[in-house]
Design a protein around this motif. Structure first.
Motif, PDB file in Angstrom:
ATOM      1  N   ASN A 104      20.864 -23.941 -56.501  1.00  0.00           N
ATOM      2  CA  ASN A 104      20.763 -22.815 -55.514  1.00  0.00           C
ATOM      3  C   ASN A 104      20.777 -22.952 -54.169  1.00  0.00           C
ATOM      4  OD1 ASN A 104      19.428 -20.010 -54.496  1.00  0.00           O
ATOM      5  ND2 ASN A 104      17.182 -20.817 -55.648  1.00  0.00           N
ATOM      6  N   THR A 113      10.992 -26.975 -60.914  1.00  0.00           N
ATOM      7  CA  THR A 113      11.031 -26.866 -61.924  1.00  0.00           C
ATOM      8  C   THR A 113      13.054 -26.323 -62.729  1.00  0.00           C
ATOM      9  OG1 THR A 113       9.295 -25.486 -62.496  1.00  0.00           O
ATOM     10  CG2 THR A 113      11.181 -25.618 -63.832  1.00  0.00           C
ATOM     11  N   GLN A 114      13.784 -26.218 -61.290  1.00  0.00           N
ATOM     12  CA  GLN A 114      14.945 -26.151 -62.040  1.00  0.00           C
ATOM     13  C   GLN A 114      15.602 -27.627 -61.461  1.00  0.00           C
ATOM     14  OE1 GLN A 114      15.905 -23.059 -63.409  1.00  0.00           O
ATOM     15  NE2 GLN A 114      18.618 -24.353 -62.859  1.00  0.00           N
ATOM     16  N   GLU A 115      14.856 -28.025 -60.322  1.00  0.00           N
ATOM     17  CA  GLU A 115      15.925 -29.184 -60.538  1.00  0.00           C
ATOM     18  C   GLU A 115      15.503 -30.503 -61.043  1.00  0.00           C
ATOM     19  OE1 GLU A 115      14.261 -27.999 -57.885  1.00  0.00           O
ATOM     20  OE2 GLU A 115      15.325 -26.817 -56.250  1.00  0.00           O
ATOM     21  N   GLU A 168      17.949 -29.688 -64.246  1.00  0.00           N
ATOM     22  CA  GLU A 168      18.913 -30.311 -64.001  1.00  0.00           C
ATOM     23  C   GLU A 168      19.023 -31.960 -63.632  1.00  0.00           C
ATOM     24  OE1 GLU A 168      19.672 -29.047 -59.233  1.00  0.00           O
ATOM     25  OE2 GLU A 168      19.785 -26.373 -60.409  1.00  0.00           O
ATOM     26  N   TYR A 220       5.593 -28.333 -60.524  1.00  0.00           N
ATOM     27  CA  TYR A 220       6.749 -27.934 -62.146  1.00  0.00           C
ATOM     28  C   TYR A 220       6.543 -27.648 -63.103  1.00  0.00           C
ATOM     29  CZ  TYR A 220       7.197 -33.442 -62.783  1.00  0.00           C
ATOM     30  OH  TYR A 220       7.024 -34.123 -63.490  1.00  0.00           O
ATOM     31  N   HIS A 223       6.592 -20.555 -66.377  1.00  0.00           N
ATOM     32  CA  HIS A 223       8.159 -21.820 -66.992  1.00  0.00           C
ATOM     33  C   HIS A 223       8.305 -22.080 -68.098  1.00  0.00           C
ATOM     34  CE1 HIS A 223      10.258 -20.696 -63.063  1.00  0.00           C
ATOM     35  NE2 HIS A 223       9.546 -21.588 -62.479  1.00  0.00           N
ATOM     36  N   ARG A 277      12.167 -17.745 -65.997  1.00  0.00           N
ATOM     37  CA  ARG A 277      13.009 -18.293 -64.959  1.00  0.00           C
ATOM     38  C   ARG A 277      12.772 -17.620 -63.834  1.00  0.00           C
ATOM     39  NH1 ARG A 277      16.416 -22.312 -66.185  1.00  0.00           N
ATOM     40  NH2 ARG A 277      16.567 -22.115 -68.677  1.00  0.00           N
ATOM     41  N   HIS A 278      12.937 -18.081 -63.480  1.00  0.00           N
ATOM     42  CA  HIS A 278      12.731 -17.518 -61.541  1.00  0.00           C
ATOM     43  C   HIS A 278      13.138 -15.919 -61.245  1.00  0.00           C
ATOM     44  CE1 HIS A 278      12.125 -22.150 -59.729  1.00  0.00           C
ATOM     45  NE2 HIS A 278      11.335 -21.139 -60.165  1.00  0.00           N
ATOM     46  N   ASP A 334      17.874 -18.430 -60.108  1.00  0.00           N
ATOM     47  CA  ASP A 334      18.490 -19.617 -59.180  1.00  0.00           C
ATOM     48  C   ASP A 334      19.822 -19.243 -58.526  1.00  0.00           C
ATOM     49  OD1 ASP A 334      16.370 -21.128 -59.574  1.00  0.00           O
ATOM     50  OD2 ASP A 334      16.025 -20.500 -61.639  1.00  0.00           O
ATOM     51  N   ASP A 381      17.432 -13.309 -64.091  1.00  0.00           N
ATOM     52  CA  ASP A 381      16.072 -14.392 -64.853  1.00  0.00           C
ATOM     53  C   ASP A 381      16.935 -13.669 -66.738  1.00  0.00           C
ATOM     54  OD1 ASP A 381      15.990 -11.486 -64.904  1.00  0.00           O
ATOM     55  OD2 ASP A 381      14.184 -11.756 -64.060  1.00  0.00           O
TER      56      ASP A 381
END
Length: 316
Positions: free
Chosen positions: A19, A39-41, A44, A188, A230, A235-236, A240, A246
């Protein structure tokens, strides 16, 4: 806006997207002025470390979409047992039993639409504003002193070998770790499909439950509401990515994360013209600015608790 769901082959790309619109995290010594969920990081990094995770998440997404299409959703009441693991170095980090219970109380209100600010839902969004119908029960509090000044986002707090606390019965219990995360991160979560050894949610102890005024504007316990969203496969809301997806039909497309408390109506920069649902728990607004889930988000959550779902054991 109706959303187009991606074929499964493309979901791996969705799960690993970056993002570019998000601001970088604050340094550990700076006050947190904007919500920052890692959370997204974390996802990944997990995808890089375990290529099979994307396959499992794709399978969960396929199951979820099928459950939604066939309306195989949970009808009974779901009560989530919660274990809170407190890792503390300072007295402030050793949050009280009362503060921990206040977080459980916030979750029970937010996930049953009994929070007082739910009534602030704009008329435009009222038809889709939802009671998720899930409650939480605190079953145990674990405490451990530590010399660590911060724990980061590499799940060290979830391992006794790394100085943390191992999760308790993660297949049937929601583990929440309260600790100093650092680097401006409020919290997260781990999405369904990840390792049981690291399953659960991490919340910075300063923003856990109804906290002190110096935790403002994240002092109302909504960080945990967002992160558990989450954990329940939400999802956000901006997907993202710019005007992203989402995977929920009744949440308007967002240009990116929203901060503070935007004044409604907040017109989106994504076309066609529409208003963004900035008060949704899966945005990045201040605690006092988020107060609703949608029916589509509820259905997506329910799908992971049906027979064969990623968190079916919790519904037993």
């Amino acid at each position: 806006m109706k959303k187009i769901f991606l074929p499964l082959a493309a979901l791996i790309m969705l799960f690993s997207c970056q993002n570019d619109d998000q601001n970088s995290a604050a340094s550990p010594t700076e006050a947190i002025v904007q919500r920052n969920c890692a959370t997204q990081e974390v996802l990944e990094e997990q995808l890089k470390a375990d290529p099979t995770l994307a396959i499992r998440m794709n399978q969960i997404e396929a199951f979820t979409q099928n459950a939604l299409l066939t309306k195989r959703l949970v009808n009974g009441k779901i009560v989530i047992p919660v274990v809170v693991n407190v890792l503390w170095r300072t007295a402030a980090e050793n949050i009280s039993d009362a503060q921990i219970q206040s977080q459980i109380d916030v979750l029970n209100k937010d996930f049953t639409a009994t929070n007082t600010d739910f009534s602030n839902t704009p008329t435009e969004f009222a038809p889709v504003a939802a009671n998720i119908g899930i409650t939480f029960e605190l079953v145990k509090i674990n405490r451990k002193s530590t010399t660590k000044t911060s724990w980061g986002t590499r799940d060290a707090m979830k391992s006794s070998k790394k100085g943390g606390i191992d999760p308790t019965s993660p297949s049937t219990t929601l583990n929440i770790w309260a600790c100093k995360i650092g680097n401006g991160i409020l919290g997260y979560a781990q999405f369904p499909g990840g390792s049981l050894a690291t399953d659960g949610v991490v919340i910075d102890s300063k923003y856990f439950g109804l906290s002190a005024s110096d935790s403002y504007p994240y002092n109302l316990g909504r960080t945990a509401t967002h992160e558990i969203g989450h954990w329940m496969n939400l999802r956000h809301i901006w997907g993202d990515s710019s005007c992203g997806n989402d995977l929920v039909n009744d949440t308007p497309v967002h240009k990116t994360a929203n901060y503070g408390v935007p004044t409604y109506p907040y017109v989106s920069l994504c076309l066609p013209t529409h208003n963004e649902m900035t008060m949704n728990y899966m945005d990045y607004t201040d605690d006092r600015g988020m107060y609703m889930f949608t029916a589509g988000q509820k259905s997506r959550i329910q799908a992971i608790f049906v027979a064969g779902g990623a968190r079916y054991a919790f519904a037993q």
